[in-house]
Design a protein around this motif. Structure first.
Motif, PDB file in Angstrom:
ATOM      1  N   MET A 106     -27.498  -6.730  47.185  1.00 56.66           N
ATOM      2  CA  MET A 106     -28.488  -6.331  48.179  1.00 56.66           C
ATOM      3  C   MET A 106     -29.905  -6.338  47.609  1.00 56.66           C
ATOM      4  O   MET A 106     -30.857  -6.757  48.274  1.00 56.66           O
ATOM      5  N   ILE A 107     -30.049  -5.885  46.364  1.00 58.37           N
ATOM      6  CA  ILE A 107     -31.401  -5.839  45.815  1.00 58.37           C
ATOM      7  C   ILE A 107     -31.909  -7.237  45.477  1.00 58.37           C
ATOM      8  O   ILE A 107     -33.108  -7.435  45.270  1.00 58.37           O
ATOM      9  N   LEU A 108     -30.992  -8.211  45.445  1.00 59.71           N
ATOM     10  CA  LEU A 108     -31.438  -9.597  45.306  1.00 59.71           C
ATOM     11  C   LEU A 108     -32.321 -10.003  46.489  1.00 59.71           C
ATOM     12  O   LEU A 108     -33.192 -10.865  46.351  1.00 59.71           O
ATOM     13  N   LEU A 109     -32.088  -9.376  47.666  1.00 62.27           N
ATOM     14  CA  LEU A 109     -32.963  -9.631  48.804  1.00 62.27           C
ATOM     15  C   LEU A 109     -34.401  -9.262  48.463  1.00 62.27           C
ATOM     16  O   LEU A 109     -35.340  -9.907  48.914  1.00 62.27           O
ATOM     17  N   ASP A 110     -34.548  -8.203  47.661  1.00 62.55           N
ATOM     18  CA  ASP A 110     -35.879  -7.787  47.217  1.00 62.55           C
ATOM     19  C   ASP A 110     -36.354  -8.668  46.069  1.00 62.55           C
ATOM     20  O   ASP A 110     -37.364  -9.372  46.183  1.00 62.55           O
ATOM     21  N   TYR A 111     -35.599  -8.704  44.989  1.00 65.06           N
ATOM     22  CA  TYR A 111     -36.068  -9.345  43.766  1.00 65.06           C
ATOM     23  C   TYR A 111     -36.213 -10.861  43.893  1.00 65.06           C
ATOM     24  O   TYR A 111     -37.166 -11.444  43.378  1.00 65.06           O
ATOM     25  N   VAL A 112     -35.245 -11.503  44.537  1.00 61.87           N
ATOM     26  CA  VAL A 112     -35.299 -12.965  44.630  1.00 61.87           C
ATOM     27  C   VAL A 112     -36.311 -13.428  45.683  1.00 61.87           C
ATOM     28  O   VAL A 112     -36.991 -14.446  45.509  1.00 61.87           O
ATOM     29  N   LEU A 113     -36.431 -12.674  46.776  1.00 59.64           N
ATOM     30  CA  LEU A 113     -37.331 -13.089  47.845  1.00 59.64           C
ATOM     31  C   LEU A 113     -38.782 -12.693  47.587  1.00 59.64           C
ATOM     32  O   LEU A 113     -39.700 -13.352  48.086  1.00 59.64           O
ATOM     33  N   GLY A 141     -48.749 -24.665  42.552  1.00 65.77           N
ATOM     34  CA  GLY A 141     -49.567 -24.329  41.384  1.00 65.77           C
ATOM     35  C   GLY A 141     -49.274 -22.938  40.848  1.00 65.77           C
ATOM     36  O   GLY A 141     -49.134 -22.746  39.626  1.00 65.77           O
ATOM     37  N   PHE A 142     -49.144 -21.955  41.750  1.00 71.52           N
ATOM     38  CA  PHE A 142     -48.839 -20.586  41.320  1.00 71.52           C
ATOM     39  C   PHE A 142     -47.464 -20.508  40.657  1.00 71.52           C
ATOM     40  O   PHE A 142     -47.282 -19.832  39.640  1.00 71.52           O
ATOM     41  N   VAL A 143     -46.485 -21.191  41.234  1.00 72.45           N
ATOM     42  CA  VAL A 143     -45.123 -21.164  40.679  1.00 72.45           C
ATOM     43  C   VAL A 143     -45.105 -21.746  39.262  1.00 72.45           C
ATOM     44  O   VAL A 143     -44.529 -21.158  38.334  1.00 72.45           O
ATOM     45  N   LEU A 144     -45.733 -22.889  39.082  1.00 77.71           N
ATOM     46  CA  LEU A 144     -45.750 -23.531  37.771  1.00 77.71           C
ATOM     47  C   LEU A 144     -46.455 -22.663  36.727  1.00 77.71           C
ATOM     48  O   LEU A 144     -45.979 -22.500  35.595  1.00 77.71           O
ATOM     49  N   LEU A 145     -47.589 -22.093  37.098  1.00 75.69           N
ATOM     50  CA  LEU A 145     -48.353 -21.269  36.166  1.00 75.69           C
ATOM     51  C   LEU A 145     -47.543 -20.054  35.708  1.00 75.69           C
ATOM     52  O   LEU A 145     -47.452 -19.759  34.506  1.00 75.69           O
ATOM     53  N   ASN A 146     -46.941 -19.346  36.655  1.00 73.62           N
ATOM     54  CA  ASN A 146     -46.184 -18.151  36.308  1.00 73.62           C
ATOM     55  C   ASN A 146     -44.935 -18.463  35.500  1.00 73.62           C
ATOM     56  O   ASN A 146     -44.545 -17.703  34.608  1.00 73.62           O
ATOM     57  N   THR A 147     -44.290 -19.582  35.807  1.00 75.09           N
ATOM     58  CA  THR A 147     -43.088 -19.958  35.069  1.00 75.09           C
ATOM     59  C   THR A 147     -43.417 -20.237  33.602  1.00 75.09           C
ATOM     60  O   THR A 147     -42.680 -19.825  32.702  1.00 75.09           O
ATOM     61  N   VAL A 148     -44.526 -20.901  33.360  1.00 76.14           N
ATOM     62  CA  VAL A 148     -44.942 -21.193  31.984  1.00 76.14           C
ATOM     63  C   VAL A 148     -45.224 -19.895  31.224  1.00 76.14           C
ATOM     64  O   VAL A 148     -44.772 -19.710  30.083  1.00 76.14           O
ATOM     65  N   GLN A 314     -41.225 -12.321  39.011  1.00 74.15           N
ATOM     66  CA  GLN A 314     -40.348 -13.357  38.466  1.00 74.15           C
ATOM     67  C   GLN A 314     -39.640 -12.866  37.206  1.00 74.15           C
ATOM     68  O   GLN A 314     -38.447 -13.124  37.004  1.00 74.15           O
ATOM     69  N   ALA A 315     -40.347 -12.115  36.369  1.00 70.48           N
ATOM     70  CA  ALA A 315     -39.747 -11.573  35.151  1.00 70.48           C
ATOM     71  C   ALA A 315     -38.638 -10.585  35.492  1.00 70.48           C
ATOM     72  O   ALA A 315     -37.547 -10.613  34.894  1.00 70.48           O
ATOM     73  N   ALA A 316     -38.888  -9.693  36.457  1.00 66.73           N
ATOM     74  CA  ALA A 316     -37.885  -8.703  36.843  1.00 66.73           C
ATOM     75  C   ALA A 316     -36.650  -9.363  37.443  1.00 66.73           C
ATOM     76  O   ALA A 316     -35.510  -8.980  37.152  1.00 66.73           O
ATOM     77  N   THR A 317     -36.861 -10.355  38.283  1.00 70.55           N
ATOM     78  CA  THR A 317     -35.747 -11.050  38.922  1.00 70.55           C
ATOM     79  C   THR A 317     -34.863 -11.735  37.884  1.00 70.55           C
ATOM     80  O   THR A 317     -33.627 -11.682  37.960  1.00 70.55           O
ATOM     81  N   SER A 318     -35.489 -12.372  36.908  1.00 74.17           N
ATOM     82  CA  SER A 318     -34.715 -13.070  35.878  1.00 74.17           C
ATOM     83  C   SER A 318     -33.864 -12.094  35.078  1.00 74.17           C
ATOM     84  O   SER A 318     -32.736 -12.419  34.678  1.00 74.17           O
ATOM     85  N   VAL A 345     -33.940 -17.666  29.774  1.00 73.35           N
ATOM     86  CA  VAL A 345     -34.647 -18.887  30.156  1.00 73.35           C
ATOM     87  C   VAL A 345     -34.087 -19.500  31.440  1.00 73.35           C
ATOM     88  O   VAL A 345     -34.854 -19.891  32.338  1.00 73.35           O
ATOM     89  N   ASN A 346     -32.772 -19.616  31.560  1.00 76.40           N
ATOM     90  CA  ASN A 346     -32.197 -20.244  32.751  1.00 76.40           C
ATOM     91  C   ASN A 346     -32.428 -19.393  33.994  1.00 76.40           C
ATOM     92  O   ASN A 346     -32.686 -19.916  35.085  1.00 76.40           O
ATOM     93  N   ALA A 347     -32.326 -18.072  33.850  1.00 82.75           N
ATOM     94  CA  ALA A 347     -32.586 -17.181  34.983  1.00 82.75           C
ATOM     95  C   ALA A 347     -34.044 -17.279  35.410  1.00 82.75           C
ATOM     96  O   ALA A 347     -34.359 -17.234  36.605  1.00 82.75           O
ATOM     97  N   THR A 348     -34.946 -17.439  34.440  1.00 87.19           N
ATOM     98  CA  THR A 348     -36.371 -17.591  34.756  1.00 87.19           C
ATOM     99  C   THR A 348     -36.617 -18.867  35.535  1.00 87.19           C
ATOM    100  O   THR A 348     -37.344 -18.885  36.541  1.00 87.19           O
ATOM    101  N   LEU A 349     -36.004 -19.971  35.098  1.00 86.76           N
ATOM    102  CA  LEU A 349     -36.204 -21.254  35.772  1.00 86.76           C
ATOM    103  C   LEU A 349     -35.569 -21.250  37.163  1.00 86.76           C
ATOM    104  O   LEU A 349     -36.138 -21.821  38.110  1.00 86.76           O
TER     105      LEU A 349
END
Length: 504
Positions: A106-113, A141-148, A314-318, A345-349
């Motif tokens: 259920m909390i994936l609805l929060d963290y992933v979304l 652009g935002f997604v790429l920057l944060n992932t790096v 993104q960090a918390a979700t991973s 790393v895989n969870a982050t990506l």
């Protein structure tokens, strides 16, 4: 041994310490503040104003009180089980493993979304400032920057967090100071207490209905719990940083929305017509000082939501995906840790990929922001309800705690407030939320049928649990516990040791 600098003890649950312990209390506090975004009300001010009948400050006061009870419950469970996973870990070990799985689901609805929602809001805001660049391009652009940044490690994320927090606080201080000066010079409608209480429009149903919107600004303090295995201080630092972040952010929310409410040019029209374009706060800033302040607050919202907030989201979700995968409740590849950077790393990506797909899809829908917002709120609040139950079950029922305030009254009050908010939530959010829960039940049934029934390891002894909660080693905690209970080594057993949580 409670002041041992680095918390130990996850080994007693069958895990290895894989993540890098490099975060102190201040780092955790900054993380929580950035996750909540000190200027979060900028983006949803109009909706809260309409929903509360103009009593925006009251909505945030009630929201802070409701979340404070939740923060207290998080503090108790983070001391009992100092490991990554948030409500998934606390409900799974505090109640039962299947309950933990469904809570994590259920909390994936929060963290992933949440990252997808933040990227979308930021893309829309930046597109309004630079129309020549489409929303989808800003989003990518935002997604790429944060992932790096997240890939480079938690220390890099932490440094960026501090810089972004300083920038947000500077903009917020500027708005409040300029706004107060404008009110003193006769702009707006002058100073009064109607943002906190208006007898002409007040009702409890109205106030709590607005809380269901305002609570979106508070979501994120709970993300601190996902960093338990990267915390270098005692386990108490997790709970303390949550409470401190919530108090500081809540105070900032109340002050800024009070000033903005008094600068609204036509309150009746905003209540009647709402804020479909999401510009009510920026219009208030324009009333105070003209177009430059309106542009500054809009741009700050875009950067804060699209970069700072989504970075920590993104960090918390991973970390949540990592914890569930480590327990074989999600595919094993999500539990892989980078050998040098010590990040999942895989969870982050995967989080980045999901955020990108969701953002691009919802960007094509007129109701994209509303749809994601309601789902995020429902997912978070429903799991907070389970968290309160976990505190009662773990401490009061299992441990026979006599601390009735922290282990019964406070969780019960938090549960009651949140239950009222959830019951009065958006109907569409309720339906979609329950559909997601049903899917989770089907997945759980599949896990059981294939021999992957959720099983969470428990500490080998109560002394090991104490070591995990206080930062002492298992051996030293056992010695301390044995001395404290004045039992002989032959008769002292793990089940008869005084629970660490009751000592605290």
């Amino acid at each position: 041994m409670a002041d041992t600098p680095a918390p130990q003890g996850i080994e007693s649950y069958g895990y290895q310490q894989e993540l890098r312990r490099s975060l102190g209390f201040t780092d955790l506090l900054v993380y929580g503040l950035v996750f909540m975004v000190p200027i979060a009300p900028f983006g949803i001010f109009g909706g809260v104003f309409q929903g509360s009948g103009g009593m925006v400050a009251l909505a945030y006061v009630l929201g802070m009180v409701a979340m404070m009870f939740t923060a207290l419950s998080y503090a108790q469970m983070s001391r009992a089980f100092p490991m990554a996973g948030s409500v998934y870990t606390y409900a799974g070990r505090g109640i039962a493993a299947p309950v933990g799985f469904l809570s994590g689901w259920m909390i994936l609805l929060d963290y992933v979304l949440v990252p997808g929602l933040l990227y979308l809001i930021a893309g829309v805001a930046m597109n309004s400032l630079v129309p020549s660049i489409p929303v989808w391009l800003w989003l990518i652009g935002f997604v790429l920057l944060n992932t790096v940044v997240n890939y480079l490690g938690i220390e890099t994320t932490n440094r960026v967090n501090k810089a972004m927090l300083i920038g947000e606080l500077v903009v917020l201080a500027l708005f409040v100071v300029v706004g107060v000066i404008a009110l003193a010079n006769g702009k707006g409608r002058g100073f009064d207490f109607t943002p906190l209480y208006n007898g002409h429009t007040f009702s409890w149903s109205l106030a709590f209905g607005a809380v269901s919107i305002a609570v979106l600004s508070f979501l994120g303090f709970d993300g601190i719990s996902t960093l338990s295995e990267e915390n270098r201080d005692s386990a108490k630092a997790i709970g303390r940083s949550m409470v401190a972040a919530l108090l500081l952010a809540g105070t900032l929310f109340i002050v800024q929305t009070w000033v903005a409410s008094l600068l609204v040019a036509d309150p009746d029209a905003l209540i009647r017509d709402g804020d479909p374009n999401g510009t009510a706060f920026y219009d208030a800033a324009r009333t105070a000082a003209g177009g430059w302040l309106a542009t500054l607050t809009a741009a700050s919202t875009a950067v804060a939501w699209g970069f700072a907030n989504s970075l920590v989201a993104q960090a918390a979700t991973s970390r949540l995906l990592y914890a569930m995968a480590r327990d074989r409740q999600l595919p094993a590849f999500l539990a892989r840790i980078h050998p040098t950077r010590r990040v999942p790393v895989n969870a982050t990506l995967l989080t980045a990929g999901i955020s990108l797909v969701l953002g691009l899809y919802t960007a094509s829908r007129e109701d994209g922001i509303t749809l994601l917002s309601t789902l995020v709120n429902f997912g978070a609040l429903s799991t907070f309800l389970v968290l309160h139950v976990a505190v009662v079950v773990h401490y009061l029922v299992r441990k026979r705690s006599k601390d009735y305030w922290r282990h019964l009254i406070a969780p019960a009050l938090g549960f009651a407030i949140l239950a009222y908010v959830v019951v009065n939530a958006n109907i569409a959010a309720q339906r979609l939320g329950f559909v997601w829960l049903l899917v989770g039940g089907i997945v759980l049934a599949g896990l059981v049928a294939t021999g992957r029934r959720p099983r969470l390891a428990v500490a080998e002894t109560e002394a090991d649990a104490e070591a995990a909660a206080t930062g002492a080693t298992a051996a030293n905690a056992t010695a301390t516990n044995t001395t404290a209970t004045n039992t002989t080594a032959a008769n002292s057993t793990a089940m008869n040791s005084t629970p660490a949580e009751e000592k605290q």
